[in-house]
Design a protein around this motif. Structure first.
Motif, PDB file in Angstrom:
ATOM      1  N   ALA A   1       0.834  -1.214   0.000  1.00 28.71           N
ATOM      2  CA  ALA A   1       0.000   0.000   0.000  1.00 28.71           C
ATOM      3  C   ALA A   1       0.862   1.255   0.000  1.00 28.71           C
ATOM      4  O   ALA A   1       0.585   2.220  -0.722  1.00 28.71           O
ATOM      5  N   THR A   2       1.938   1.249   0.797  1.00 23.41           N
ATOM      6  CA  THR A   2       2.845   2.401   0.838  1.00 23.41           C
ATOM      7  C   THR A   2       3.528   2.602  -0.502  1.00 23.41           C
ATOM      8  O   THR A   2       3.606   3.724  -1.016  1.00 23.41           O
ATOM      9  N   LEU A   3       4.023   1.522  -1.088  1.00 17.16           N
ATOM     10  CA  LEU A   3       4.735   1.633  -2.363  1.00 17.16           C
ATOM     11  C   LEU A   3       3.788   2.094  -3.475  1.00 17.16           C
ATOM     12  O   LEU A   3       4.150   2.945  -4.297  1.00 17.16           O
ATOM     13  N   THR A   4       2.591   1.546  -3.490  1.00 22.07           N
ATOM     14  CA  THR A   4       1.610   1.949  -4.510  1.00 22.07           C
ATOM     15  C   THR A   4       1.255   3.421  -4.361  1.00 22.07           C
ATOM     16  O   THR A   4       1.203   4.167  -5.348  1.00 22.07           O
ATOM     17  N   SER A   5       1.041   3.858  -3.126  1.00 21.99           N
ATOM     18  CA  SER A   5       0.699   5.259  -2.881  1.00 21.99           C
ATOM     19  C   SER A   5       1.853   6.180  -3.269  1.00 21.99           C
ATOM     20  O   SER A   5       1.631   7.241  -3.864  1.00 21.99           O
ATOM     21  N   ALA A   6       3.081   5.778  -2.956  1.00 24.20           N
ATOM     22  CA  ALA A   6       4.242   6.601  -3.301  1.00 24.20           C
ATOM     23  C   ALA A   6       4.372   6.753  -4.814  1.00 24.20           C
ATOM     24  O   ALA A   6       4.625   7.851  -5.327  1.00 24.20           O
ATOM     25  N   VAL A   7       4.188   5.651  -5.535  1.00 33.54           N
ATOM     26  CA  VAL A   7       4.263   5.707  -7.001  1.00 33.54           C
ATOM     27  C   VAL A   7       3.150   6.588  -7.553  1.00 33.54           C
ATOM     28  O   VAL A   7       3.374   7.393  -8.472  1.00 33.54           O
ATOM     29  N   GLN A   8       1.967   6.473  -7.022  1.00 34.39           N
ATOM     30  CA  GLN A   8       0.849   7.306  -7.489  1.00 34.39           C
ATOM     31  C   GLN A   8       1.127   8.782  -7.241  1.00 34.39           C
ATOM     32  O   GLN A   8       0.834   9.623  -8.103  1.00 34.39           O
ATOM     33  N   LYS A   9       1.672   9.125  -6.086  1.00 33.83           N
ATOM     34  CA  LYS A   9       2.007  10.516  -5.791  1.00 33.83           C
ATOM     35  C   LYS A   9       3.036  11.054  -6.787  1.00 33.83           C
ATOM     36  O   LYS A   9       2.938  12.187  -7.258  1.00 33.83           O
ATOM     37  N   MET A  10       4.018  10.224  -7.120  1.00 34.29           N
ATOM     38  CA  MET A  10       5.046  10.643  -8.056  1.00 34.29           C
ATOM     39  C   MET A  10       4.479  10.739  -9.475  1.00 34.29           C
ATOM     40  O   MET A  10       4.828  11.651 -10.233  1.00 34.29           O
ATOM     41  N   GLN A  11       3.599   9.818  -9.826  1.00 36.95           N
ATOM     42  CA  GLN A  11       3.024   9.822 -11.173  1.00 36.95           C
ATOM     43  C   GLN A  11       2.177  11.070 -11.430  1.00 36.95           C
ATOM     44  O   GLN A  11       2.036  11.498 -12.582  1.00 36.95           O
ATOM     45  N   GLN A  12       1.646  11.652 -10.372  1.00 34.46           N
ATOM     46  CA  GLN A  12       0.876  12.884 -10.535  1.00 34.46           C
ATOM     47  C   GLN A  12       1.737  14.052 -11.005  1.00 34.46           C
ATOM     48  O   GLN A  12       1.227  15.055 -11.494  1.00 34.46           O
ATOM     49  N   LEU A  13       3.052  13.898 -10.877  1.00 34.02           N
ATOM     50  CA  LEU A  13       3.975  14.948 -11.300  1.00 34.02           C
ATOM     51  C   LEU A  13       4.600  14.657 -12.663  1.00 34.02           C
ATOM     52  O   LEU A  13       5.493  15.387 -13.096  1.00 34.02           O
ATOM     53  N   VAL A  14       4.152  13.597 -13.314  1.00 33.88           N
ATOM     54  CA  VAL A  14       4.694  13.258 -14.631  1.00 33.88           C
ATOM     55  C   VAL A  14       4.080  14.175 -15.678  1.00 33.88           C
ATOM     56  O   VAL A  14       2.858  14.365 -15.731  1.00 33.88           O
ATOM     57  N   ASP A  15       4.931  14.772 -16.524  1.00 29.72           N
ATOM     58  CA  ASP A  15       4.450  15.715 -17.536  1.00 29.72           C
ATOM     59  C   ASP A  15       4.115  14.986 -18.842  1.00 29.72           C
ATOM     60  O   ASP A  15       4.133  13.752 -18.908  1.00 29.72           O
ATOM     61  N   ALA A  16       3.834  15.753 -19.871  1.00 31.35           N
ATOM     62  CA  ALA A  16       3.412  15.180 -21.151  1.00 31.35           C
ATOM     63  C   ALA A  16       4.486  14.308 -21.790  1.00 31.35           C
ATOM     64  O   ALA A  16       4.182  13.402 -22.574  1.00 31.35           O
ATOM     65  N   SER A  17       5.738  14.561 -21.444  1.00 28.08           N
ATOM     66  CA  SER A  17       6.831  13.768 -22.022  1.00 28.08           C
ATOM     67  C   SER A  17       7.011  12.433 -21.310  1.00 28.08           C
ATOM     68  O   SER A  17       7.839  11.615 -21.717  1.00 28.08           O
ATOM     69  N   GLY A  18       6.235  12.231 -20.234  1.00 26.83           N
ATOM     70  CA  GLY A  18       6.338  10.983 -19.498  1.00 26.83           C
ATOM     71  C   GLY A  18       7.374  10.994 -18.416  1.00 26.83           C
ATOM     72  O   GLY A  18       7.738   9.943 -17.898  1.00 26.83           O
ATOM     73  N   HIS A  19       7.891  12.183 -18.069  1.00 27.68           N
ATOM     74  CA  HIS A  19       8.911  12.277 -17.048  1.00 27.68           C
ATOM     75  C   HIS A  19       8.425  13.169 -15.903  1.00 27.68           C
ATOM     76  O   HIS A  19       7.548  14.023 -16.091  1.00 27.68           O
ATOM     77  N   LEU A  20       9.006  12.982 -14.735  1.00 22.50           N
ATOM     78  CA  LEU A  20       8.731  13.886 -13.636  1.00 22.50           C
ATOM     79  C   LEU A  20       9.056  15.309 -14.065  1.00 22.50           C
ATOM     80  O   LEU A  20      10.105  15.552 -14.674  1.00 22.50           O
ATOM     81  N   LYS A  21       8.193  16.255 -13.769  1.00 18.35           N
ATOM     82  CA  LYS A  21       8.322  17.597 -14.334  1.00 18.35           C
ATOM     83  C   LYS A  21       9.553  18.344 -13.858  1.00 18.35           C
ATOM     84  O   LYS A  21       9.976  19.306 -14.518  1.00 18.35           O
ATOM     85  N   PHE A  22      10.165  17.923 -12.758  1.00 15.22           N
ATOM     86  CA  PHE A  22      11.357  18.653 -12.312  1.00 15.22           C
ATOM     87  C   PHE A  22      12.653  17.911 -12.656  1.00 15.22           C
ATOM     88  O   PHE A  22      13.723  18.245 -12.171  1.00 15.22           O
ATOM     89  N   LEU A  23      12.547  16.862 -13.494  1.00 15.72           N
ATOM     90  CA  LEU A  23      13.762  16.196 -13.964  1.00 15.72           C
ATOM     91  C   LEU A  23      14.494  17.069 -14.991  1.00 15.72           C
ATOM     92  O   LEU A  23      13.873  17.738 -15.794  1.00 15.72           O
TER      93      LEU A  23
END
Length: 401
Positions: free
Chosen positions: A379-401
Motif C-alpha cells: 500500500a505504501t509503495l503503490t501510494s508513493a508511485v501514485q504521488k510521483m506519477q501525478q507529477l509526470v508531464d506530457a513527455s512521461g517524465h517527472l516535471k522537475f527532472l
C-alpha cells in the motif's frame, strides 16, 4: 565545552538519512522510502516469543547460548563451515555494534581499512573512532563492478582489514564468485582481515545463493562475519546481532561488548531463538515478497524517467541514476520530491567518499544517484508511485527532472 570534544566527534555530521526522515515527519502525509526499515508488522510468531519472554521475566542481563548454537548450525548447513558455538560467536546489540566492536578489537591507530565505495556511512565512523584510516576503492558504475587494479593499488604496508558488504547497501549489488575470489586472494596474500556485513543474506533475488566470503578457501580463519535479526525478521529496533570469528577475535569482541553495553536486550535474545528456527518456507516467502516489491518499484521508476541501469540483485534498495538532462543535484531532487510529491528518498552523495586513487574521479557522478527503500507495504509503495506519477508531464517524465 566544544573545544573539549574529540577530533572525531568534531567531524561527525548528522546522518542525512535521519535528517530526511525528520523532514518527512514534519511533512503532512509524507511517505518514507528513505530509511531501511519496514512499515509492516514483524512476523507474529516472533513477536509472540518476545512477549512471552517479557512476561516470563527474562528482563535482566542475559546471554542466550541458544542463539550461538543455531547460528553455528546455519553456518554449517549453508556455508559448510565448522563454527564452535561456545567460542566463535559474540552476541551484540545489532550488526552495528558487532561491526564497531570488531573495529575496536583489531585496529591500532594508523591501521588502514579498505572499503568499497559507495558504502554505508556507519563503517567509516566506526573505523575513525577506533583510530583507523578508511581507504576507498570505487566500484565502477552503472553495474558497480570491482576493478582489480584499483583493489591492488589500495593495499599498502599499513593495510589491516577490508570491509565487504554483500548484498550491498546502497546499490543492491551482490558480489559474484569471481569478485569474491579476487578479494579472498588479496586478503590471503596480503595477510588482511576481512569484516563482512551480511545483514541482507536472505534477501537475494533471481534464485541466486548467498555466498559468504568466509566460505572461500583459507578465509574462515581471517574473516569476521557480522549480521543480525534486523532485516531478515523485520525487527530493526530489537538490536540483536552477532559476530562470528576465530575464537581469539570473538573473545575480544565479546569482552568489548560486555564492557560497553553488557548484553543485548534479553527478551529479544529469547525471541531470536524462535526467529532462527523459522522454517525454509519463511525465507522463501521473504525473498519472493521483496522480489515482487523490487520489480514494482523498478518498473515504476523507469516509467517516470528515472534511470535504473542496475537492477538490484539483493537487499531492499534501488540506487537510481538521475538522467543526464536533469539539472538538479541529488539533494535538490530529493527536496523537490518531498515538497511536490510527499515522497522521501535518500540522496546518493552521502554514500560516496573521496577516493585515495587520484585517477578515480568520483565527483563526476557522486551527486547523480537516489536511493529508494522498498522495504515497505504494498500500500505504501503503490501510494508513493501514485504521488510521483501525478507529477509526470506530457513527455512521461517527472516535471522537475
Amino acid at each position: 565545552m566544544e573545544e573539549k570534544l574529540s577530533r572525531v566527534a568534531k567531524t561527525l555530521k548528522p546522518s542525512p538519512i535521519q535528517q530526511l526522515s525528520f523532514l518527512a515527519e514534519r511533512t503532512s502525509n509524507a511517505l518514507n522510502l528513505a530509511e531501511g526499515f519496514p512499515d509492516f508488522p514483524a512476523p507474529q510468531h516472533i513477536k509472540a516469543a518476545a512477549v512471552s519472554a517479557i512476561t516470563s521475566d527474562f528482563n535482566q542481563y542475559r546471554h542466550v547460548q541458544g542463539i550461538c548454537d543455531l547460528l553455528a548450525d546455519k553456518m554449517k548447513q549453508i556455508h559448510g563451515l565448522d563454527v564452535d558455538p561456545a567460542t566463535d560467536i559474540a552476541i551484540c546489540c545489532g550488526q552495528t555494534e558487532a561491526f564497531s566492536a570488531a573495529m575496536f578489537a583489531i585496529l591500532n591507530p594508523g591501521d588502514e581499512v579498505i572499503l568499497f565505495d559507495p558504502s554505508f556511512e556507519t563503517y567509516e565512523t566506526c573505523i575513525l573512532i577506533a583510530g583507523g584510516v578508511p581507504v576507498y576503492v570505487a566500484l565502477d558504475p552503472p553495474y558497480w563492478t570491482l576493478d582489480e587494479v584499483k583493489l591492488s593499488n589500495a593495499f599498502t604496508a599499513k593495510t589491516k582489514a577490508l570491509v565487504l558488504n554483500s548484498p550491498h547497501n546502497p546499490t543492491g549489488k551482490v558480489f559474484n564468485m569471481d569478485e569474491l575470489g579476487l578479494i579472498a586472494e588479496y586478503c590471503r596474500t596480503k595477510d588482511c582481515i576481512a569484516i563482512t556485513d551480511e545483514v541482507y543474506e536472505y534477501i537475494i533475488y533471481d534464485n541466486e545463493p548467498h555466498i559468504s566470503l568466509a566460505s572461500l578457501p583459507g578465509m574462515q580463519k581471517r574473516t569476521i562475519v557480522t549480521s543480525s535479526l534486523s532485516k531478515t525478521y523485520s525487527v530493526t529496533g530489537w538490536r540483536v546481532g552477532w559476530a562470528i570469528a576465530p575464537s581469539c577475535v570473538a573473545f575480544a569482541i565479546r569482552n568489548i561488548h560486555t564492557k560497553v553495553t553488557d548484553s543485548a536486550p534479553a527478551p529479544f535474545q529469547e525471541a531470536a531463538v524462535t526467529a532462527l528456527k523459522s522454517p525454509p518456507e519463511y525465507y522463501n516467502s521473504l525473498r519472493e515478497d521483496y522480489e515482487s516489491k523490487r520489480d514494482f518499484v523498478y518498473k515504476s521508476l523507469w516509467k517516470m524517467g528515472i534511470h535504473v541501469d542496475f537492477k538490484p540483485s539483493g537487499s531492499f534498495f534501488i540506487f537510481a541514476a538521475l538522467p543526464e538532462t536533469c539539472k538538479l543535484t541529488d539533494v535538490e531532487f530529493v527536496e523537490e520530491l518531498i515538497k511536490q510529491a510527499g515522497v522521501v528518498a535518500v540522496p546518493g552523495c552521502g554514500f560516496f567518499h573521496t577516493s585515495n586513487d587520484s585517477s578515480e574521479n568520483v565527483t563526476t557522478y557522486y551527486n547523480q544517484y537516489i536511493r529508494f527503500a522498498f522495504c515497505k507495504s504494498d500500500a505504501t509503495l503503490t501510494s508513493a508511485v501514485q504521488k510521483m506519477q501525478q507529477l509526470v508531464d506530457a513527455s512521461g517524465h517527472l516535471k522537475f527532472l
